[in-house]
Write an enzyme that holds these catalytic residues in place. Structure first.
Site, PDB file in Angstrom:
ATOM      1  N   THR A 140      10.695   9.356   5.325  1.00 18.67           N
ATOM      2  CA  THR A 140      10.659   8.003   4.778  1.00 18.67           C
ATOM      3  C   THR A 140       9.516   7.946   3.787  1.00 18.67           C
ATOM      4  OG1 THR A 140      11.592   7.003   6.775  1.00 18.67           O
ATOM      5  CG2 THR A 140      10.356   5.558   5.306  1.00 18.67           C
ATOM      6  N   LYS A 189      16.602   2.106   3.732  1.00 16.96           N
ATOM      7  CA  LYS A 189      15.690   2.211   4.881  1.00 16.96           C
ATOM      8  C   LYS A 189      14.598   1.132   4.814  1.00 16.96           C
ATOM      9  CE  LYS A 189      13.276   3.926   8.357  1.00 16.96           C
ATOM     10  NZ  LYS A 189      12.762   5.297   8.457  1.00 16.96           N
ATOM     11  N   LYS A 223       3.581   1.319   7.729  1.00 16.75           N
ATOM     12  CA  LYS A 223       3.902   2.222   6.615  1.00 16.75           C
ATOM     13  C   LYS A 223       5.156   1.754   5.889  1.00 16.75           C
ATOM     14  CE  LYS A 223       5.863   6.769   5.690  1.00 16.75           C
ATOM     15  NZ  LYS A 223       6.394   8.015   6.281  1.00 16.75           N
TER      16      LYS A 223
END
Length: 290
Positions: free
Chosen positions: A87, A162, A237
């Site tokens: 990611t 995502k 994050k």
């Protein structure tokens, strides 16, 4: 297939093990000395990718992804698929894809949802950006490592999916935790709260599947002292990546920004580091109105 796998941590290790268990030849590399059942260790990233039909990376951030790509892309064989499951920021995903395509490779960005449990059980969801041919080559591997893979369009769109998904998740988890804390103060039993909301218009995955209240709903990290299934650090994050993307796209995301700031305070100034992201509930339950 012969598969190179770089990044054998909490997520990558179980994913690589599942591929090896399914009969693929997996050559793995990690900067830490790890041993994964069925995975042949390599001494370097370039050794791991030599002759591989598919190379999978699972790395911490875009900067490291770019560094690894600089090393392995020239060593990969023509026509191989560079499948990045990290990611990272959309810009890094697209830059690495351009680099791979220029070298005669297929490139896919395929971040995952499902956490360590999903990686271990082979039930991850993959959000995939990149070319159709690469997706078809990798699809049998997605079927081993997960239960769903969605082709979201060109390179970078997997990362876009995502961060949008996890922005929703961060927002809804905060809302769910706030509501439970309010219910406590109003004298509403948590089980009654769950029974109503999980079958009503306020329901969400954060409530019905990953309930932050211990002893209520399906088993979740709340029932294990908030040991992380998905750490608050990782939610922070992802929310920061979402805010970075929103700034670049000139998108108005006030709730995403508020969620990012709450998780920042939780992780960096309070006791959220190393805890599950649903540990927002005891945080709110122990506080009064600011």
């Amino acid at each position: 297939m012969k598969i190179g796998f770089i990044g054998l941590g909490n997520m990558g290790g179980p994913m690589a093990a599942n591929l090896a268990r399914a009969g693929h030849e997996v050559i793995g590399f990690d900067t830490a000395s790890v041993v994964i059942d069925g995975v042949t260790p390599a001494n370097s990233p370039t050794e791991a990718v030599e002759g591989a039909e598919v190379v999978i990376t699972m790395l911490p951030n875009g900067k490291i992804l770019r560094t690894v790509a600089d090393e392995i892309v020239p060593a990969m064989k023509q026509g191989a698929v560079f499948l990045d499951c990290s990611t990272v920021d959309v810009d890094s995903a697209r830059a690495v894809a351009e680099q791979a395509l220029a070298a005669g490779l297929s490139a896919l960005d395929a971040p995952v949802s499902g956490g360590v449990g999903g990686a271990t059980d082979g039930t991850l969801t993959f959000m995939v950006g990149g070319d159709e041919a690469g997706f078809e080559t990798a699809k049998p591997l997605f079927d081993i490592m997960g239960r769903k893979a969605v082709h979201c369009g060109p390179s970078g769109n997997g990362q876009a999916a995502k961060i949008c998904n996890n922005m929703i998740l961060g927002i809804t988890m905060i809302g769910t935790c706030e509501a439970f804390a309010l219910a406590d103060k109003l004298g509403l039993d948590r089980q009654a709260m769950f029974d109503v909301v999980s079958t009503s218009s306020g329901s969400s995955w954060s409530m019905s599947t990953y309930c932050p209240a211990p002893g209520v709903g399906p088993t979740s990290p709340a029932d294990n002292d908030y040991k992380p299934g998905f750490a608050a650090d990782l939610m922070l994050k992802d929310l920061r990546l979402a805010m970075q993307a929103a700034e670049g796209a000139d998108a108005d995301t006030p709730l995403g920004a508020a969620a990012a700031d709450l998780y920042r305070r939780f992780v960096e100034e309070e006791d959220g580091a190393g805890r599950d992201f649903s540990a927002m509930l005891p945080r709110f339950a122990g506080r009064g109105r600011a």
